[in-house]
Enzyme design. Sequence first.
Site, mmCIF file in Angstrom:
data_model
loop_
_atom_site.group_PDB
_atom_site.id
_atom_site.type_symbol
_atom_site.label_atom_id
_atom_site.label_comp_id
_atom_site.label_asym_id
_atom_site.label_seq_id
_atom_site.Cartn_x
_atom_site.Cartn_y
_atom_site.Cartn_z
ATOM 1 N N GLU A 1 0.866 -1.193 0.014
ATOM 2 C CA GLU A 1 -0.031 -0.016 0.040
ATOM 3 C C GLU A 1 0.756 1.351 -0.123
ATOM 4 O OE1 GLU A 1 -4.256 -0.975 2.125
ATOM 5 O OE2 GLU A 1 -2.582 -0.902 3.526
HETATM 6 C C1 ACM Z 1 -2.492 -5.191 3.892
HETATM 7 O O1 ACM Z 1 -3.504 -5.614 4.139
HETATM 8 N N1 ACM Z 1 -2.179 -4.073 3.553
HETATM 9 C C2 ACM Z 1 -1.560 -6.222 3.811
#
Ligand code: ACM
Length: 520
Positions: free
Chosen positions: A325
């Site tokens: 992310e």
């Molecule tokens: C995640 O759930 N950002 C690995």
Amino acid sequence: MFVGPTSLAAHRIVPVPLSVTPGSGAFALTSSTSIVVPSGNAEVARTGDMLAMLLRVPTGLPIPVTAASGAAPSGAIVLRLGGPSSLGDEGYELSITADSVRIVAAAPAGVFHGMQTLRQLLPAAIESQLNFGRRAAPVWTVPAGQITDRPRFAWRGAMLDVARHFFTVDEVKQYIDVLAMYKINIFHLHLGDDQGWRIQIDSRPKLTEVGGSTEVGGGRGGFYTKAEYAEIVRYAADRYVTVVPEIDMPGHTNAAIASYPELSCSRPMPASTAVARVQGTYTGTEVGWSTFCPDSENVYAFVEDVVREIAAMTPGPYFHMGGDEVHVLKDPQYIKFVERVQDIVYKHGKTMVGWEEIGKARLRTTSIAQQWKSDSVPPAVMQGAKLVLSPAPKTYLDMKYTPNTELGLTWAAIIELRAAYDWEPRTYLKGVSEQQILGVEGALWTETVQNIGSALYMTLPRLPALAEVAWSAASDRSWDGFRQRIAGHAARWRLLGANFYPSPQVDWDAAAANPPAMVP
Ligand code: ACM
């Protein structure tokens, strides 16, 4: 009154063993029962001591542990090495007759797992911290027969996010106890995120002074000293659980940046909301906005310090670099960062693990990608990397059970027990073969989870379901079978003081709803 299974055919073992052959009769714990361990093997002796401690309190029996290499006395529970190599490091054979219980394995981990199976064959009252032997005592018997067992997947993991909310060492130990009970062998500790930094790094003291001082919602946070981390690692290792430390980067790093602002590219910064957040600690729950500066050598010097110190205090072979992310870097910047960190991780002798996004970078063949969102072949697999499957709609333990669950989130799915159980790793990702799958892992993110009671509520019964996905042969698994067996476990959780979600998909044993009054 708790009674155990009267025949091995009616066992409630989770995860379900590979082969179970009922015999006739039963082994009874009596005042002459002893545990016999091999002379000169400290590991098996420790498992023997753990078993003795488990049995002594609720039964009130002496259960001595003796070391002997020859024939075991009648009435003994015998723990032995020397089992066939086909059992692997974690498999075991458990043979129960009226006269003896024998757990034989090829390696000490197998003896430990066999001990956990034996535990589940005793009445649930065996989990009590109080002496049941002084009241209308259960008959402490184990039904006769033979079990041969070994795991399907090598990586059977559970992740705890101690960054969004901090969990004390004692809470972490309670969590590890649950993993060990269900033959989970990987404990992935998410030690750093925007809201908190949780591990002492001597060369970077502000990480814990500043970055460790907060958590989601503005609480006091906390961190593990090196001695405390060593205690967690040791506690896990004694239960054949490997700790995988994760320092999530380059994103999810606000706590580190608040401690050492030079880790960010954006100083001096224009006055925007995002920048205001980057300058201080953060106690909200947005994701994807923070990042280390991939173009700064300060950052790689920092990563070197952190990886070096964590590698030195982690006996297990893995270092997890996160990598998920990162919404504020361009791909070339992200790729450069992952490849530089990968070199640092291997330089310090560890195998790199990262969330699936790391597949954008050039991975070494031994690096491991942890799938969490893709439903097609992640790029990491095309490069030959092994995968740990943590599909969020199946394995994320922070997802609500129903729309009405007080805790948890819903962005990936609402995951009732059956959904957590009834999926197959081999077919979940099109184009990924079983050989490419190292295993599966459940993840408990803790934006909404503040303490161990809440953590266990989200974990039980879904982690035992995942443990069966990970350990048991696909052909031995069925929702009806699991549903029937797990019904006997809530009584154990009650006696252990472990919170759980009483899913209406299971007809829980009455003892789960009404644990007996305990004798002080
Ligand atoms: C995640 O759930 N950002 C690995």
